[in-house]
Scaffold this motif. Sequence first.
Motif, PDB file in Angstrom:
ATOM      1  N   TYR A 135      42.968  95.046  -6.549  1.00 15.61           N
ATOM      2  CA  TYR A 135      42.150  94.216  -7.481  1.00 15.61           C
ATOM      3  C   TYR A 135      42.385  92.523  -7.721  1.00 15.61           C
ATOM      4  N   ALA A 136      41.630  92.363  -6.071  1.00 14.98           N
ATOM      5  CA  ALA A 136      41.332  91.148  -6.229  1.00 14.98           C
ATOM      6  C   ALA A 136      42.389  90.305  -6.077  1.00 14.98           C
ATOM      7  N   GLY A 137      43.677  90.581  -5.858  1.00  5.87           N
ATOM      8  CA  GLY A 137      44.628  90.084  -5.894  1.00  5.87           C
ATOM      9  C   GLY A 137      45.645  89.994  -7.779  1.00  5.87           C
ATOM     10  N   LYS A 138      44.807  90.333  -8.552  1.00  5.57           N
ATOM     11  CA  LYS A 138      45.747  90.639  -9.640  1.00  5.57           C
ATOM     12  C   LYS A 138      47.341  91.736 -10.094  1.00  5.57           C
ATOM     13  N   ALA A 139      47.455  92.235  -8.777  1.00  4.11           N
ATOM     14  CA  ALA A 139      48.909  93.554  -8.562  1.00  4.11           C
ATOM     15  C   ALA A 139      48.736  93.360  -6.929  1.00  4.11           C
ATOM     16  N   PHE A 140      50.170  93.892  -7.257  1.00  2.13           N
ATOM     17  CA  PHE A 140      50.475  94.308  -5.202  1.00  2.13           C
ATOM     18  C   PHE A 140      50.788  95.198  -5.606  1.00  2.13           C
ATOM     19  N   LEU A 141      50.595  96.153  -4.647  1.00  2.00           N
ATOM     20  CA  LEU A 141      50.877  97.704  -4.370  1.00  2.00           C
ATOM     21  C   LEU A 141      51.702  97.454  -3.293  1.00  2.00           C
ATOM     22  N   THR A 142      53.142  98.792  -3.503  1.00  4.43           N
ATOM     23  CA  THR A 142      53.414  97.999  -1.860  1.00  4.43           C
ATOM     24  C   THR A 142      54.015 100.225  -1.690  1.00  4.43           C
ATOM     25  N   LEU A 143      53.750 100.148  -0.305  1.00 10.62           N
ATOM     26  CA  LEU A 143      54.160 101.399   0.342  1.00 10.62           C
ATOM     27  C   LEU A 143      54.633 101.415   1.054  1.00 10.62           C
ATOM     28  N   ARG A 144      54.843 102.938   1.991  1.00 11.99           N
ATOM     29  CA  ARG A 144      55.182 103.064   3.047  1.00 11.99           C
ATOM     30  C   ARG A 144      54.502 104.804   3.446  1.00 11.99           C
ATOM     31  N   LEU A 145      53.860 104.231   4.630  1.00  8.96           N
ATOM     32  CA  LEU A 145      52.883 105.992   5.818  1.00  8.96           C
ATOM     33  C   LEU A 145      53.720 106.433   6.345  1.00  8.96           C
ATOM     34  N   LYS A 146      52.825 107.844   5.675  1.00  3.52           N
ATOM     35  CA  LYS A 146      53.888 108.899   5.733  1.00  3.52           C
ATOM     36  C   LYS A 146      53.461 109.291   7.734  1.00  3.52           C
ATOM     37  N   ASN A 147      52.932 108.713   8.248  1.00  2.52           N
ATOM     38  CA  ASN A 147      52.612 109.445   9.679  1.00  2.52           C
ATOM     39  C   ASN A 147      52.890 108.792  10.397  1.00  2.52           C
ATOM     40  N   LYS A 148      52.888 108.666  11.585  1.00  5.53           N
ATOM     41  CA  LYS A 148      53.358 107.503  12.844  1.00  5.53           C
ATOM     42  C   LYS A 148      52.319 107.611  13.831  1.00  5.53           C
ATOM     43  N   PRO A 149      52.181 106.315  14.417  1.00  6.68           N
ATOM     44  CA  PRO A 149      52.553 104.890  14.463  1.00  6.68           C
ATOM     45  C   PRO A 149      52.061 104.783  13.129  1.00  6.68           C
ATOM     46  N   ARG A 150      52.607 103.401  12.474  1.00  3.85           N
ATOM     47  CA  ARG A 150      52.288 102.895  11.474  1.00  3.85           C
ATOM     48  C   ARG A 150      51.782 101.693  11.671  1.00  3.85           C
ATOM     49  N   VAL A 151      50.471 101.804  10.871  1.00  4.11           N
ATOM     50  CA  VAL A 151      49.193 100.864  11.691  1.00  4.11           C
ATOM     51  C   VAL A 151      49.068 100.117  10.149  1.00  4.11           C
ATOM     52  N   ALA A 152      49.369  98.828  10.522  1.00  8.71           N
ATOM     53  CA  ALA A 152      49.443  97.648   9.586  1.00  8.71           C
ATOM     54  C   ALA A 152      48.453  96.352  10.351  1.00  8.71           C
ATOM     55  N   THR A 153      47.429  96.093   9.338  1.00 12.30           N
ATOM     56  CA  THR A 153      47.258  94.172   9.855  1.00 12.30           C
ATOM     57  C   THR A 153      47.760  93.534   8.596  1.00 12.30           C
ATOM     58  N   LEU A 154      48.084  91.657   9.434  1.00 15.06           N
ATOM     59  CA  LEU A 154      49.525  91.041   8.699  1.00 15.06           C
ATOM     60  C   LEU A 154      47.896  89.716   8.381  1.00 15.06           C
ATOM     61  N   ARG A 155      48.133  89.740   6.630  1.00 16.96           N
ATOM     62  CA  ARG A 155      47.114  88.001   6.367  1.00 16.96           C
ATOM     63  C   ARG A 155      47.217  87.428   7.271  1.00 16.96           C
ATOM     64  N   PRO A 156      47.235  86.499   8.162  1.00 16.13           N
ATOM     65  CA  PRO A 156      46.921  84.545   8.494  1.00 16.13           C
ATOM     66  C   PRO A 156      47.934  84.323   7.192  1.00 16.13           C
ATOM     67  N   ASN A 157      48.558  82.964   7.866  1.00 16.27           N
ATOM     68  CA  ASN A 157      49.256  81.986   7.265  1.00 16.27           C
ATOM     69  C   ASN A 157      49.749  82.182   6.458  1.00 16.27           C
ATOM     70  N   VAL A 158      50.809  83.695   6.589  1.00 14.94           N
ATOM     71  CA  VAL A 158      51.593  84.329   4.971  1.00 14.94           C
ATOM     72  C   VAL A 158      52.983  84.594   5.699  1.00 14.94           C
ATOM     73  N   PHE A 159      52.967  84.848   6.851  1.00 10.38           N
ATOM     74  CA  PHE A 159      54.553  84.983   7.973  1.00 10.38           C
ATOM     75  C   PHE A 159      54.280  84.014   8.584  1.00 10.38           C
ATOM     76  N   PRO A 160      55.830  83.328   8.620  1.00  9.32           N
ATOM     77  CA  PRO A 160      56.133  82.148   9.555  1.00  9.32           C
ATOM     78  C   PRO A 160      56.399  82.280  10.907  1.00  9.32           C
ATOM     79  N   LEU A 161      56.013  81.400  11.787  1.00 10.59           N
ATOM     80  CA  LEU A 161      56.161  81.493  13.130  1.00 10.59           C
ATOM     81  C   LEU A 161      57.444  81.008  13.150  1.00 10.59           C
ATOM     82  N   ALA A 162      57.889  82.048  14.464  1.00 13.32           N
ATOM     83  CA  ALA A 162      59.574  81.909  15.268  1.00 13.32           C
ATOM     84  C   ALA A 162      58.697  81.671  16.521  1.00 13.32           C
ATOM     85  N   SER A 163      59.628  80.836  17.565  1.00 10.87           N
ATOM     86  CA  SER A 163      59.485  80.844  18.676  1.00 10.87           C
ATOM     87  C   SER A 163      60.707  80.013  19.370  1.00 10.87           C
ATOM     88  N   ASP A 164      61.342  80.808  19.055  1.00 14.55           N
ATOM     89  CA  ASP A 164      63.255  80.515  19.716  1.00 14.55           C
ATOM     90  C   ASP A 164      63.377  82.026  20.223  1.00 14.55           C
TER      91      ASP A 164
END
Length: 325
Positions: A135-164
Amino acid sequence: MFLVFIEIREGKVKKSSLEALAEARRRAEELGWPVAAAIFGSGLEVQAPLLFSHGANKVVFLEGESLADYSPEVYAFHLAELIKEIQAEAVFFAATAMGRDLAPRLAARLGVSLASDCTKVSVVNGDLEFVRPIYAGKAFLTLRLKNKPRVATLRPNVFPLASDFGQEGEVSRRQVQATYSRPASRVTEVLREEGAELDVTEAEVVVSGGRGMKAAENFNLLRELCRLIPRSAVGASRSAVDSGWIGHQHQVGQTGKTVCPNLYLAFGISGAIQHLAGMSGSKVVVAVNKDPEAPIFKIADLGVVADLFQVIPHLQAELKKVLTE
Protein backbone atom coordinates in the motif's frame (compact mmCIF):
# COMPACT_ATOMS: atom_id res chain seq x y z
CA MET A 1 22.30 -23.62 0.20
CA PHE A 2 21.72 -19.97 -0.67
CA LEU A 3 22.14 -18.89 -4.28
CA VAL A 4 22.57 -15.20 -5.10
CA PHE A 5 22.26 -13.88 -8.64
CA ILE A 6 25.08 -11.41 -9.27
CA GLU A 7 24.33 -8.63 -11.72
CA ILE A 8 27.16 -7.33 -13.88
CA ARG A 9 27.17 -4.00 -15.68
CA GLU A 10 30.10 -2.98 -17.88
CA GLY A 11 32.27 -5.69 -16.35
CA LYS A 12 31.63 -4.63 -12.74
CA VAL A 13 29.53 -6.17 -9.99
CA LYS A 14 26.61 -3.96 -8.99
CA LYS A 15 26.66 -2.77 -5.39
CA SER A 16 23.07 -3.91 -4.89
CA SER A 17 24.11 -7.50 -5.70
CA LEU A 18 26.84 -7.32 -3.07
CA GLU A 19 24.23 -6.14 -0.56
CA ALA A 20 22.05 -9.15 -1.38
CA LEU A 21 25.08 -11.43 -1.09
CA ALA A 22 26.06 -10.06 2.32
CA GLU A 23 22.50 -10.48 3.61
CA ALA A 24 22.42 -14.06 2.33
CA ARG A 25 25.63 -14.79 4.21
CA ARG A 26 24.26 -13.33 7.45
CA ARG A 27 21.14 -15.48 7.25
CA ALA A 28 23.15 -18.50 6.06
CA GLU A 29 25.32 -18.38 9.18
CA GLU A 30 22.15 -18.70 11.27
CA LEU A 31 20.91 -21.64 9.22
CA GLY A 32 24.26 -23.37 8.69
CA TRP A 33 24.01 -23.14 4.90
CA PRO A 34 26.76 -22.35 2.37
CA VAL A 35 26.32 -19.42 -0.03
CA ALA A 36 26.88 -19.63 -3.79
CA ALA A 37 27.04 -16.65 -6.15
CA ALA A 38 26.03 -17.10 -9.80
CA ILE A 39 27.48 -14.90 -12.57
CA PHE A 40 26.47 -15.06 -16.24
CA GLY A 41 29.12 -14.09 -18.79
CA SER A 42 32.72 -14.69 -19.81
CA GLY A 43 36.02 -13.27 -18.57
CA LEU A 44 34.71 -12.36 -15.12
CA GLU A 45 36.98 -14.54 -12.98
CA VAL A 46 38.64 -11.41 -11.60
CA GLN A 47 35.43 -10.74 -9.64
CA ALA A 48 35.71 -13.92 -7.55
CA PRO A 49 37.78 -12.44 -4.65
CA LEU A 50 35.29 -9.56 -4.35
CA LEU A 51 32.38 -11.98 -4.09
CA PHE A 52 34.17 -14.15 -1.54
CA SER A 53 34.90 -11.10 0.61
CA HIS A 54 31.21 -10.12 0.56
CA GLY A 55 29.91 -13.49 1.63
CA ALA A 56 30.16 -16.15 -1.07
CA ASN A 57 31.57 -19.57 -0.21
CA LYS A 58 31.36 -20.59 -3.86
CA VAL A 59 31.25 -18.67 -7.14
CA VAL A 60 29.67 -20.28 -10.20
CA PHE A 61 30.52 -18.77 -13.59
CA LEU A 62 28.04 -19.68 -16.33
CA GLU A 63 29.56 -19.04 -19.74
CA GLY A 64 28.33 -19.43 -23.30
CA GLU A 65 27.42 -17.50 -26.43
CA SER A 66 23.74 -17.44 -25.48
CA LEU A 67 24.61 -15.65 -22.22
CA ALA A 68 26.67 -12.83 -23.71
CA ASP A 69 23.69 -10.45 -23.54
CA TYR A 70 20.84 -10.47 -21.07
CA SER A 71 17.80 -12.47 -22.12
CA PRO A 72 15.23 -13.05 -19.35
CA GLU A 73 13.97 -16.32 -20.81
CA VAL A 74 17.45 -17.78 -21.36
CA TYR A 75 18.79 -16.60 -18.01
CA ALA A 76 15.76 -17.97 -16.14
CA PHE A 77 16.10 -21.32 -17.90
CA HIS A 78 19.78 -21.84 -17.04
CA LEU A 79 19.39 -20.42 -13.54
CA ALA A 80 16.58 -22.89 -12.88
CA GLU A 81 18.81 -25.73 -14.08
CA LEU A 82 21.59 -24.62 -11.73
CA ILE A 83 19.18 -24.34 -8.79
CA LYS A 84 17.95 -27.89 -9.34
CA GLU A 85 21.51 -29.18 -9.63
CA ILE A 86 22.86 -27.61 -6.45
CA GLN A 87 19.51 -27.99 -4.62
CA ALA A 88 19.37 -24.38 -3.51
CA GLU A 89 17.03 -23.71 -0.61
CA ALA A 90 16.79 -19.96 -1.26
CA VAL A 91 17.58 -17.59 -4.13
CA PHE A 92 18.20 -13.86 -3.66
CA PHE A 93 18.22 -11.10 -6.27
CA ALA A 94 18.75 -7.38 -5.92
CA ALA A 95 15.47 -5.56 -6.67
CA THR A 96 16.96 -3.73 -9.65
CA ALA A 97 15.35 -3.47 -13.08
CA MET A 98 17.00 -6.77 -14.05
CA GLY A 99 16.23 -8.47 -10.76
CA ARG A 100 12.57 -7.43 -10.91
CA ASP A 101 12.41 -8.82 -14.43
CA LEU A 102 14.27 -12.08 -13.88
CA ALA A 103 13.09 -13.20 -10.42
CA PRO A 104 9.37 -13.54 -11.29
CA ARG A 105 10.24 -15.50 -14.44
CA LEU A 106 12.42 -17.83 -12.43
CA ALA A 107 9.73 -18.30 -9.76
CA ALA A 108 7.16 -19.09 -12.46
CA ARG A 109 9.49 -21.61 -14.11
CA LEU A 110 10.14 -23.33 -10.77
CA GLY A 111 6.48 -23.13 -9.74
CA VAL A 112 7.23 -21.32 -6.49
CA SER A 113 6.22 -18.07 -4.81
CA LEU A 114 8.17 -14.81 -4.80
CA ALA A 115 8.78 -12.29 -2.01
CA SER A 116 9.48 -9.04 -3.86
CA ASP A 117 11.14 -5.78 -2.83
CA CYS A 118 11.97 -7.02 0.68
CA THR A 119 13.32 -4.62 3.28
CA LYS A 120 14.03 -7.21 5.98
CA VAL A 121 14.96 -10.89 6.07
CA SER A 122 15.16 -12.90 9.28
CA VAL A 123 15.32 -16.49 10.45
CA VAL A 124 12.36 -17.61 12.59
CA ASN A 125 12.07 -21.20 13.81
CA GLY A 126 14.62 -22.38 11.27
CA ASP A 127 12.91 -20.78 8.26
CA LEU A 128 13.24 -17.52 6.36
CA GLU A 129 10.79 -14.73 7.07
CA PHE A 130 10.47 -11.72 4.77
CA VAL A 131 9.12 -8.21 5.30
CA ARG A 132 8.02 -6.03 2.39
CA PRO A 133 6.13 -2.72 2.17
CA ILE A 134 2.59 -2.69 0.78
CA TYR A 135 0.00 0.00 0.00
CA ALA A 136 2.67 2.44 -1.15
CA GLY A 137 4.65 1.98 2.06
CA LYS A 138 1.75 2.65 4.41
CA ALA A 139 1.96 -0.88 5.86
CA PHE A 140 4.40 -3.79 6.01
CA LEU A 141 3.66 -7.40 5.21
CA THR A 142 5.49 -10.23 6.99
CA LEU A 143 5.42 -13.50 5.09
CA ARG A 144 6.89 -16.96 4.86
CA LEU A 145 6.98 -18.88 1.61
CA LYS A 146 5.53 -22.39 1.66
CA ASN A 147 7.46 -23.86 -1.25
CA LYS A 148 11.16 -24.16 -2.02
CA PRO A 149 13.38 -22.65 -3.12
CA ARG A 150 12.51 -19.38 -1.40
CA VAL A 151 12.87 -16.71 -4.09
CA ALA A 152 13.16 -13.06 -3.06
CA THR A 153 14.29 -9.68 -4.35
CA LEU A 154 15.96 -7.31 -1.86
CA ARG A 155 15.56 -3.56 -2.08
CA PRO A 156 18.86 -1.72 -2.80
CA ASN A 157 20.43 0.55 -0.17
CA VAL A 158 18.58 -1.19 2.67
CA PHE A 159 20.84 -4.13 3.58
CA PRO A 160 24.35 -3.25 4.78
CA LEU A 161 27.42 -4.39 2.95
CA ALA A 162 29.95 -6.68 4.63
CA SER A 163 33.38 -7.27 3.12
CA ASP A 164 35.25 -9.16 5.83
CA PHE A 165 34.55 -12.78 4.88
CA GLY A 166 37.96 -13.44 3.30
CA GLN A 167 38.95 -13.69 -0.36
CA GLU A 168 39.09 -17.42 -0.95
CA GLY A 169 36.52 -20.06 -1.80
CA GLU A 170 35.46 -22.57 -4.41
CA VAL A 171 35.25 -21.51 -8.06
CA SER A 172 33.19 -23.42 -10.61
CA ARG A 173 33.05 -22.70 -14.35
CA ARG A 174 30.25 -24.13 -16.48
CA GLN A 175 30.11 -23.94 -20.24
CA VAL A 176 26.44 -23.55 -21.09
CA GLN A 177 25.22 -24.93 -24.38
CA ALA A 178 22.44 -23.23 -26.34
CA THR A 179 19.79 -25.72 -25.18
CA TYR A 180 16.95 -23.21 -24.79
CA SER A 181 14.92 -23.64 -27.99
CA ARG A 182 11.79 -21.59 -27.30
CA PRO A 183 11.30 -17.97 -28.46
CA ALA A 184 13.40 -15.58 -26.42
CA SER A 185 13.96 -11.85 -26.32
CA ARG A 186 17.46 -10.60 -26.96
CA VAL A 187 19.40 -7.35 -26.76
CA THR A 188 19.82 -5.73 -30.18
CA GLU A 189 21.08 -2.32 -29.09
CA VAL A 190 21.87 -0.42 -25.93
CA LEU A 191 20.82 3.24 -25.98
CA ARG A 192 22.54 5.18 -23.26
CA GLU A 193 21.42 8.61 -22.17
CA GLU A 194 24.08 11.23 -22.73
CA GLY A 195 25.94 11.68 -19.46
CA ALA A 196 23.99 8.76 -18.02
CA GLU A 197 23.83 8.81 -14.25
CA LEU A 198 23.57 6.03 -11.72
CA ASP A 199 20.08 4.56 -11.43
CA VAL A 200 18.11 6.36 -8.72
CA THR A 201 17.26 3.09 -6.94
CA GLU A 202 20.93 2.40 -6.30
CA ALA A 203 22.21 5.90 -5.63
CA GLU A 204 23.37 6.80 -2.14
CA VAL A 205 22.35 10.42 -2.77
CA VAL A 206 19.31 11.36 -4.89
CA VAL A 207 18.98 14.94 -6.13
CA SER A 208 15.36 15.40 -7.21
CA GLY A 209 13.50 18.18 -8.94
CA GLY A 210 9.81 18.90 -9.26
CA ARG A 211 7.50 21.43 -10.87
CA GLY A 212 9.51 24.20 -9.25
CA MET A 213 12.38 23.49 -11.68
CA LYS A 214 10.21 25.32 -14.29
CA ALA A 215 11.92 23.90 -17.41
CA ALA A 216 13.86 20.94 -18.78
CA GLU A 217 17.12 22.86 -19.10
CA ASN A 218 17.08 23.66 -15.39
CA PHE A 219 17.60 19.98 -14.58
CA ASN A 220 21.18 20.58 -15.71
CA LEU A 221 21.62 22.33 -12.37
CA LEU A 222 20.83 19.06 -10.63
CA ARG A 223 23.11 17.11 -12.95
CA GLU A 224 25.93 19.50 -12.06
CA LEU A 225 25.34 18.74 -8.37
CA CYS A 226 25.45 15.01 -9.10
CA ARG A 227 28.80 15.38 -10.85
CA LEU A 228 30.16 16.73 -7.57
CA ILE A 229 28.56 14.15 -5.27
CA PRO A 230 29.85 10.54 -5.42
CA ARG A 231 27.25 7.80 -6.09
CA SER A 232 24.46 10.27 -6.72
CA ALA A 233 21.68 10.38 -9.29
CA VAL A 234 19.03 12.78 -10.54
CA GLY A 235 15.44 12.07 -9.55
CA ALA A 236 12.18 13.78 -10.42
CA SER A 237 8.55 14.08 -9.41
CA ARG A 238 5.76 12.90 -11.68
CA SER A 239 4.80 16.46 -12.60
CA ALA A 240 8.30 17.11 -13.95
CA VAL A 241 8.24 13.87 -15.94
CA ASP A 242 4.72 14.49 -17.28
CA SER A 243 5.87 17.94 -18.39
CA GLY A 244 8.51 16.28 -20.54
CA TRP A 245 11.41 17.86 -18.68
CA ILE A 246 13.15 14.58 -17.85
CA GLY A 247 12.75 10.88 -18.67
CA HIS A 248 10.48 8.50 -16.79
CA GLN A 249 13.50 6.45 -15.61
CA HIS A 250 14.18 9.30 -13.17
CA GLN A 251 10.69 9.40 -11.66
CA VAL A 252 10.43 8.74 -7.94
CA GLY A 253 7.05 7.88 -6.48
CA GLN A 254 4.14 5.50 -6.48
CA THR A 255 4.06 5.31 -10.29
CA GLY A 256 7.83 5.56 -10.58
CA LYS A 257 10.70 4.12 -8.58
CA THR A 258 11.14 3.58 -4.86
CA VAL A 259 14.42 4.86 -3.45
CA CYS A 260 16.18 4.49 -0.09
CA PRO A 261 19.25 6.74 -0.30
CA ASN A 262 21.33 8.03 2.57
CA LEU A 263 20.39 11.56 1.49
CA TYR A 264 17.43 12.81 -0.54
CA LEU A 265 17.61 16.40 -1.80
CA ALA A 266 14.24 17.69 -3.01
CA PHE A 267 14.20 20.91 -5.02
CA GLY A 268 10.85 22.43 -5.94
CA ILE A 269 8.88 19.33 -4.94
CA SER A 270 5.66 20.00 -3.05
CA GLY A 271 5.47 16.49 -1.60
CA ALA A 272 2.30 14.87 -2.93
CA ILE A 273 1.47 11.60 -1.20
CA GLN A 274 2.32 9.66 -4.37
CA HIS A 275 5.83 11.11 -4.39
CA LEU A 276 6.36 10.56 -0.68
CA ALA A 277 5.50 6.89 -1.17
CA GLY A 278 8.62 6.49 -3.29
CA MET A 279 11.14 8.31 -1.10
CA SER A 280 9.92 8.17 2.50
CA GLY A 281 12.48 5.45 3.24
CA SER A 282 15.34 7.93 2.73
CA LYS A 283 17.60 8.19 5.75
CA VAL A 284 17.89 12.00 5.59
CA VAL A 285 15.59 14.31 3.62
CA VAL A 286 16.46 17.92 2.76
CA ALA A 287 13.76 19.98 1.03
CA VAL A 288 13.98 23.37 -0.68
CA ASN A 289 10.68 25.04 -1.59
CA LYS A 290 9.32 28.58 -1.69
CA ASP A 291 6.03 27.47 -0.14
CA PRO A 292 6.38 27.17 3.66
CA GLU A 293 3.20 25.03 3.68
CA ALA A 294 4.54 22.44 1.24
CA PRO A 295 3.71 18.92 2.54
CA ILE A 296 7.28 17.72 2.00
CA PHE A 297 8.41 19.82 4.97
CA LYS A 298 6.41 17.50 7.25
CA ILE A 299 8.84 14.64 6.59
CA ALA A 300 12.01 16.65 5.87
CA ASP A 301 14.87 16.51 8.36
CA LEU A 302 15.94 19.92 7.09
CA GLY A 303 13.64 22.35 5.30
CA VAL A 304 14.77 25.48 3.46
CA VAL A 305 12.06 28.00 2.54
CA ALA A 306 13.73 29.76 -0.37
CA ASP A 307 14.02 30.05 -4.13
CA LEU A 308 15.85 26.92 -5.33
CA PHE A 309 17.59 28.94 -8.06
CA GLN A 310 19.26 30.98 -5.34
CA VAL A 311 20.07 27.99 -3.12
CA ILE A 312 21.60 25.66 -5.73
CA PRO A 313 24.51 27.96 -6.77
CA HIS A 314 25.51 28.42 -3.12
CA LEU A 315 25.26 24.68 -2.49
CA GLN A 316 27.30 23.95 -5.59
CA ALA A 317 30.03 26.38 -4.51
CA GLU A 318 30.23 24.85 -1.03
CA LEU A 319 30.34 21.30 -2.43
CA LYS A 320 33.23 22.27 -4.68
CA LYS A 321 35.13 23.56 -1.66
CA VAL A 322 34.47 20.50 0.45
CA LEU A 323 34.72 17.73 -2.13
CA THR A 324 37.56 19.00 -4.31
CA GLU A 325 40.02 20.03 -1.61
